[in-house]
Write an enzyme that holds these catalytic residues in place. Structure first.
Site, PDB file in Angstrom:
ATOM      1  N   ASP A 129       1.043  -1.091   0.419  1.00 25.56           N
ATOM      2  CA  ASP A 129      -0.160  -0.044  -0.074  1.00 25.56           C
ATOM      3  C   ASP A 129       0.794   0.656  -0.110  1.00 25.56           C
ATOM      4  O   ASP A 129       2.305   0.901   0.375  1.00 25.56           O
ATOM      5  CB  ASP A 129      -0.607  -0.301   1.877  1.00 25.56           C
ATOM      6  CG  ASP A 129      -1.918   0.384   1.706  1.00 25.56           C
ATOM      7  OD1 ASP A 129      -2.648   2.234   0.496  1.00 25.56           O
ATOM      8  OD2 ASP A 129      -1.896   1.640   2.350  1.00 25.56           O
TER       9      ASP A 129
ATOM     10  N   THR B 137      -0.074   5.235   0.952  1.00 31.63           N
ATOM     11  CA  THR B 137      -0.127   6.050   2.019  1.00 31.63           C
ATOM     12  C   THR B 137      -0.406   5.445   3.119  1.00 31.63           C
ATOM     13  O   THR B 137      -0.806   4.574   3.514  1.00 31.63           O
ATOM     14  CB  THR B 137      -1.737   6.915   1.390  1.00 31.63           C
ATOM     15  OG1 THR B 137      -1.280   7.145   0.274  1.00 31.63           O
ATOM     16  CG2 THR B 137      -1.741   8.222   2.805  1.00 31.63           C
TER      17      THR B 137
ATOM     18  N   PHE C 285     -18.441  13.687   0.791  1.00 32.92           N
ATOM     19  CA  PHE C 285     -18.300  13.216   0.000  1.00 32.92           C
ATOM     20  C   PHE C 285     -18.560  11.623  -1.280  1.00 32.92           C
ATOM     21  O   PHE C 285     -18.227  10.709  -0.305  1.00 32.92           O
ATOM     22  CB  PHE C 285     -15.939  13.091  -0.245  1.00 32.92           C
ATOM     23  CG  PHE C 285     -15.065  12.641  -0.931  1.00 32.92           C
ATOM     24  CD1 PHE C 285     -14.712  12.895  -2.416  1.00 32.92           C
ATOM     25  CD2 PHE C 285     -14.558  11.262  -0.882  1.00 32.92           C
ATOM     26  CE1 PHE C 285     -13.897  13.247  -2.651  1.00 32.92           C
ATOM     27  CE2 PHE C 285     -14.104  10.365  -1.867  1.00 32.92           C
ATOM     28  CZ  PHE C 285     -13.385  11.285  -2.681  1.00 32.92           C
TER      29      PHE C 285
ATOM     30  N   GLY D  74      -3.560  -1.561   7.092  1.00 33.03           N
ATOM     31  CA  GLY D  74      -4.376  -2.072   7.699  1.00 33.03           C
ATOM     32  C   GLY D  74      -6.230  -1.118   7.196  1.00 33.03           C
ATOM     33  O   GLY D  74      -6.937  -2.069   7.406  1.00 33.03           O
TER      34      GLY D  74
END
Length: 1268
Positions: free
Chosen positions: A492, A494, A615, A873
């Site tokens: 991943d 970020t 959003f 996670g």
């Protein structure tokens, strides 16, 4: 009539959890015959059926239609078998004892499915149970209930009331009567995620009846019968301790899971018209209307929010504790929508309160309740699905584990031959039947070591302890060995590769269609529309006095120097409405009420956020409607993905160099958002504003500029990635972030060398017209991400740094593919063969949704890769669970199913886990070979001695088994992992050439040495052959016994030295002080027994003392020669690259399936120089063409895969990973056309002609809660 053999029905056909199902009914004759054989085998057959219950069903039952079945046998996708009993209950949940031939009273076969739970009544949908039979047939497997559907003659998964429901249905839902509640409880059961703690007695029997302990019981019983009390007693003691420890750990984990998962509370539920009663959460049923308390709560079910707002912490599901605002489900009646909008959990996630999430606080209208409609309970909820994934995980299919079973089978075959040899030999010698049985069965316990399973866990236990010291915690020890085989790791981005937090790099305001100079000092940003947008366009909230929300929005707001306040309960009650959030510069203060009408200039700086359009990942934007104190109109501010915001703006306000400016930042890894605004008409009043759809106001905006943020790499990222690449471990970036940002990070941290080109794979979807007719077929194109000049600069830099460029621009060499989530969807749907090639060379996967990350991992596994996944996670749980080894950098509950969790929040844990995994795997290999050779060595000793009627004595067995074997096998695993990750991984198959040849050739040496000494001692002048003394039982003291005992005792030590390998996967043997000391002690005692045993010791071990002392040293010399031969063979022959690589590759070519699929694809791509046909063009234009294709494409499921969080972070909540917002689209393709300069918005060019009715509003409503 039974269905034809081989035919099967399927549950959940076409879904991820598809299972094969077969129905059976009892056959009394077969059952009687089976029980007869169970009795005559003294229960052994029943024990076999206990291990394989599905075989018992096949033996005792007849295959039948599912309609007649009383038992069903299921096989899941992992070839695991499950047996479930078909039950029948009344609609009230009362069990039915009798049944007819058809499985229901009176042969009723009325269909029962979730579709029957809803019907139209007076134009609306009313929840009711209709047309049901009096009896419900069902079974439960993996905590899921399946209901019989007679119409389709199959079992269907029981779903919640959301199935096929519309949005209007939830708003029309009324309270349930007590009869309806009783009926639904009978159908759905209690709302509880029950984790049972297994009783000790049941755990005890389950443990004792495992194959391992059954063999232990058999072995110990035989040893006791053979008067081998000491070792048998030791094994019994060790087994009892092991069983107690296992039961304790099992119950401890079950209690911990129960305490973590299982909970109940008191809930206020509607049981009459506006009558709410407090009930236990376990009594909730789908369709209940519940009141969400104002002080918050832990959700005990999945519910749809229909009134009020909630601020929710969804870390339990997403791993990210960022507060999320939940808004009511849109009511079609209020929005006057004519089309029927169906409810979908994924699409409407921002309106759903998921079970297990924490409602921090509610925001509501003064006299109203915050209400939600329950639609799923128990294990059907989001939390229930997570718990089921923990209780029924994907089995670890590791080749080493499968090969151990095969080798045990081979040992059993050898034991069978020895069994026959012993029977024939002793029968010819005239021994008694009892002795023949004991001696032949004893040979089986020697050839198949009962301690083998326990010994194999030694390396894992010590590796787990070392990992804990490195702050890496493991909840699945079996996964440690798998880590040793990893050759690919997905990361991943970020929060994993980059820092969690962001830094404000600067802003680039736009004015009159032109960009201004970049402003890095936020104090210099003028207090105009741009500043107001930064201060208001967010979803931040105050929780317990602390400003909380998305990290990106926090940084953006804090950089403005403004402050935020929210109304208290008193103000809300005072105005009987939802008061707005108010922001204002720190230099000003909130004005008291008596100043509100004075026109105070300070007061005019206060701005109220009146409405929030949250959003949406598919819309890639959020908006707020604000009103400045004293203003006579509302304004809308919109923030989001730059391309999307530009498409909503008036063309003239978007700078001509928009794409050039954007690409300049994103290519260097910056996070970029765009800001826009518009003043709303004065006639738009507050009540109308609360009902208006966002598409009506999010258009015709004025482009304000760009907000630029920096997400720096973690210091450990680049060195670790380069270390993995140098170790031939392939790193892959799979992120939800922007492609250009991902490309920049990949270059910066070393995923891609500066001299290697990156090819962007653009997969265009099928195009259709308004009637659904196909106008253009899907196609794929390949584009270089760097221009010729950029590649020349990168190549020059790499050469200056001493790196030889191995590829030239435009030529085929080692290139990397980059794929976006949209293209991935098209490739999966239309190009299943091509996607395998993309996966083999793919290094950067951007804009990937959580389910797409898991799909990528599965594709890699199918091609033969051993895949690790490292994420924080959040939104990575699917991939973490799917990978061979998932490493979570988050301690959130969502990562509980990940085998490994690192307390150190960076990727330095990855090489540590791999090194420890390799050390554990090599240790397991070594111990298995040691145990196998130990068994065969002892087996050889016994066979040789059986030839003359002698055997190894009890205390000799005890010395070998307890003193030598047990201590050496335990200290064997203390050797720590090597400090570096070697470029070549260790072997994962015991059936490879090296381990097979090792076992065969090492045993050949052992057998030869024992046979040599057996015959050599007989040549001595003082040798006296053994003679059987009928008056002495088990008197085996003889020179033959002594020769075999001395030679074999040295061999057990030699084997431990030979198989205790060090570099390159473990440290040198000399670093293991315990093992070294153990070797010296074992060797010293054995030399003492050989060279100068005392009379008492010789008598204790029943050793015939050799009269010649020089002769005794021959055994010591033979041991050194034995050690030398074994070391030379293992080190320079069996571990040589010729055997392990060259010869192994040649063998693999002729063995089907021996080579992994990715190697064949790699060779194919290297041979095909014409593929892919790559072109070079400006990336901005490339992305614009793909976006235009998807915008022009009719609404399809592909659009749902572009799940990107507002900040581009994978750590967004469920709200930011939902799919397309129902009844809304970004901008119609007829309204937006791409031009060479900006965008043309026809929707804005046409005046808004929507009429606004005159609405009477009180001063308070007009005032909207602001102090005017």
């Amino acid at each position: 009539m039974a269905p034809p053999m081989g035919s099967s029905d399927y549950l959940n056909k076409g879904e991820d959890d598809q299972m094969e199902i077969k129905g059976y009914r009892r056959n009394m004759l077969k059952s009687a015959v089976t029980w007869f054989f169970i009795l005559i085998t003294v229960g052994l057959l029943r024990l076999f059926f206990y291990w394989l219950p599905h075989l018992m069903i096949k033996v005792m039952y007849d295959r039948c239609d599912l309609a007649d079945a009383v038992v069903v046998v299921l096989k899941d996708e992992y070839d695991q078998w499950f047996v479930s009993k078909v039950q029948m209950v009344t609609k009230d949940g009362q069990p039915v004892k009798g049944s007819s031939r058809r499985g229901q009273p009176n042969g009723s076969r009325t269909p029962l499915s979730s579709d029957m739970f809803a019907r139209y009544r007076n134009g609306g949908i009313t929840l009711t149970l209709i047309g049901l039979s009096d009896v419900i047939r069902f079974f439960i497997t993996k905590k899921v209930k399946y209901i019989w559907d007679g119409e389709n003659a199959t079992f269907l998964k029981l779903r919640g009331i959301e199935d096929n429901a519309t949005c209007g249905f939830f708003h029309d839902t009324t309270f349930l009567s007590y009869d309806e509640v009783s009926t639904r409880r009978g159908m759905y059961g209690f709302n509880s995620i029950q984790i049972h703690v297994t009783p000790i007695v049941k755990l005890l029997f389950k443990e004792v009846l495992s194959p391992f302990y059954i063999f232990q019981i058999f072995s110990c019983s035989l040893w006791f019968a053979d008067e081998y009390y000491y070792y048998a007693g030791c094994i019994v003691f060790i087994s009892i301790v092991s069983i107690i420890a296992t039961i304790y750990q099992t119950r401890k984990m079950q209690r911990a899971l129960r305490n973590t998962i299982q909970s109940s509370t008191t809930v206020s539920v509607c049981r009459g018209k506006e009558e709410f009663h407090d009930v236990s959460s376990e009594d909730l049923v789908p369709g209940d209307i519940i009141d969400i308390p104002r002080g918050g709560c832990i959700m005990q079910c999945d519910a749809v929010l229909v009134t009020g707002n909630c601020i929710v912490n969804e870390s339990m599901l997403t791993g990210e504790s960022v507060p999320v605002t939940k808004t009511p489900l849109p009511n079609p009646k209020l929005t006057h929508e004519e089309s029927v909008v169906h409810f979908n959990v994924k699409d409407h996630a921002r309106h759903v309160l998921f079970c297990g999430t924490h409602v921090i606080q509610t925001r509501y209208y003064g006299g109203q309740k915050v209400k939600a409609v329950v639609f799923r309970t128990g294990f059907s909820t989001a939390k229930g699905e997570l718990v089921r994934s923990i209780l029924y995980p994907k089995p670890v299919d590791f080749r080493f584990n499968k090969d151990t079973y095969k080798f045990v089978g081979i040992l059993a075959g050898i034991a069978l031959m020895g069994f026959i040899y012993t029977i024939v030999l002793m029968t010819r010698r005239g021994d008694s039947v009892g002795d023949i049985i004991k001696r032949s069965l004893d040979l089986i316990t020697i050839a198949v070591p009962p301690a083998l399973p326990a010994a194999l866990t030694v390396g894992i236990v010590f590796a787990q302890r070392r990992m804990k010291q490195a702050k890496i915690y493991c909840i699945s020890p079996r996964s440690i060995n798998v880590c040793g085989s990893l050759n690919t790791v997905c990361f991943d981005k970020t929060g994993t590769l980059t820092e969690d937090g962001l830094d404000m790099h600067g802003v680039v305001p736009a004015r009159d269609g032109k960009f201004d100079t970049e402003i890095k000092n936020m104090n210099l940003v003028p207090r105009g529309n741009f500043m107001v947008g930064m201060a208001t366009c967010h979803s931040l909230t105050i929780i317990d006095g602390v400003l909380s929300g998305d990290p990106l929005e926090l940084i953006m707001f804090e950089s403005t120097g403004w402050e935020l306040t929210e109304p208290g309960h008193e103000e809300t009650s005072r105005f009987d409405m939802l008061c707005p959030t108010i922001v204002y510069p720190k230099s000003s203060r909130l004005s008291p009420p008596d100043e509100l009408s004075s026109g105070n200039k300070t007061a005019s700086q206060e701005i109220g956020i009146v409405r929030q359009f949250t959003f949406s990942s598919s819309l890639q934007r959020m908006s707020v409607v604000i009103r400045q104190l004293g203003s006579d109109h509302f304004d809308i501010y919109t923030k989001g993905a730059p391309e999307m915001i530009a498409s909503l703006c008036v063309t003239d306000t978007v700078p001509d160099d928009f794409h050039e400016m954007l690409n300049g930042y994103t290519k260097h890894g910056y996070r970029v958002l765009a800001l826009a605004c518009k003043s709303l008409p004065r006639k738009l009043k507050y009540p109308k504003l609360q009902r208006i759809q966002r598409e009506q106001v999010e258009r015709g905006l004025t482009f304000l500029g760009l907000i630029v943020m920096e997400n720096r790499l973690k210091p450990q990222t680049t060195p670790i990635i380069l270390q993995l690449i140098s170790s031939n471990i392939r790193p892959i970036m799979v992120t939800g972030d922007n492609m250009l940002t991902a490309l920049s990070v990949a270059r910066e941290c070393g995923f891609v060398k500066s001299s290697e080109p990156i090819v962007l794979v653009q997969a265009f979807p099928v195009q259709t017209d308004q009637y659904g007719n196909e106008t253009a077929a899907p196609f794929v194109e390949y584009v270089y991400t760097d221009t010729q000049q950029e590649m020349d600069i990168l190549t020059k830099e790499s050469n200056e740094n001493g790196i030889q460029a191995d590829v030239e621009y435009g030529q085929k060499g080692h290139y990397h593919f980059a794929v976006t989530g949209k293209s991935w969807s098209v490739l999966r749907q239309y190009y299943p063969d091509l996607i395998q090639k993309i996966v083999v060379r793919g290094t950067i996967f951007a804009r990937m949704a959580p389910d797409q990350k898991a799909q990528l991992v599965e594709y890699l596994q199918d091609l033969g890769y051993y895949v690790g996944m490292c994420g924080d996670g959040a939104n990575d749980c699917g991939a973490l669970k799917t990978a061979h080894a998932g490493i979570s950098l988050s301690e959130a509950e969502a990562s509980v199913a990940s085998p490994f969790t690192s307390k150190t929040p960076d990727i330095s844990c990855v090489p540590t886990t791999i090194r420890e995994g390799r050390a554990a795997l090599v240790t397991s290999f070594g111990i298995f070979k040691y145990m196998a050779c130990y068994s065969l060595t002892q087996f050889t000793s016994v066979l040789i001695l059986y030839w003359v009627g002698v055997n190894v004595t009890d205390f000799q067995f005890l010395y070998i088994d307890l003193f030598l074997l047990t201590t050496l096998s335990i200290t064997f695993g203390f050797t720590a992992a090597y400090r570096k990750v070697h470029p070549h991984p260790p072997l994962v198959s015991l059936l490879s050439l090296s381990p097979v040849f090792s076992l065969i050739l090492q045993m050949a040496i052992m057998v030869a040495v024992q046979v040599f000494f057996y015959f050599y001692i007989q040549q001595a002048t003082w040798f006296v052959p053994w003679k059987d003394d009928p008056e002495e039982d088990y008197d085996y003291q003889s020179f033959e016994n002594t020769a075999v005992f001395y030679s074999s005792s040295y061999q057990y030590i030699i084997l431990a030295i030979v198989f205790a390998k060090g570099k390159p996967y473990r440290k040198a043997i000399f670093s293991n002080i315990l093992f070294l000391a153990n070797l010296l002690i074992c060797f010293g005692v054995t030399v003492w027994l050989n060279i100068y045993p005392t009379e008492g010791v010789a008598e204790f071990f029943e050793i015939e003392i050799i009269p010649s002392i020089p002769y005794r040293f021959i055994f010591l010399g033979g041991a050194f020669i034995n050690l030398l031969l074994c070391l030379l063979l293992e080190t320079f022959v069996l571990d040589s690259r010729f055997v392990t690589v060259t010869l192994q590759n040649k063998v693999d070519r002729y063995l089907p399936g021996a080579r992994p699929g990715y190697e064949a694809l790699e060779e194919e791509m290297q041979r095909d120089a014409s593929w892919p046909q790559v072109k070079s063009e400006d990336l901005a234009g490339t992305f614009k063409r793909l976006d235009s294709a998807f915008q022009a494409m009719s609404k399809s499921s592909l659009e749902a895969h572009d799940n990107i969080s507002l900040s581009g972070s994978e750590t967004g909540s469920i709200t930011s990973t939902g799919a397309t917002e129902i009844a809304s689209s970004a901008v119609s393709t007829k309204d937006v056309q791409l031009h060479s300069k900006g965008y043309s918005n026809k929707a804005f060019e046409t005046d808004e002609k929507q009429s606004h009715s005159n609405e009477n509003s009180s001063t308070a409503n007009e005032y909207i809660g602001m102090r005017l």
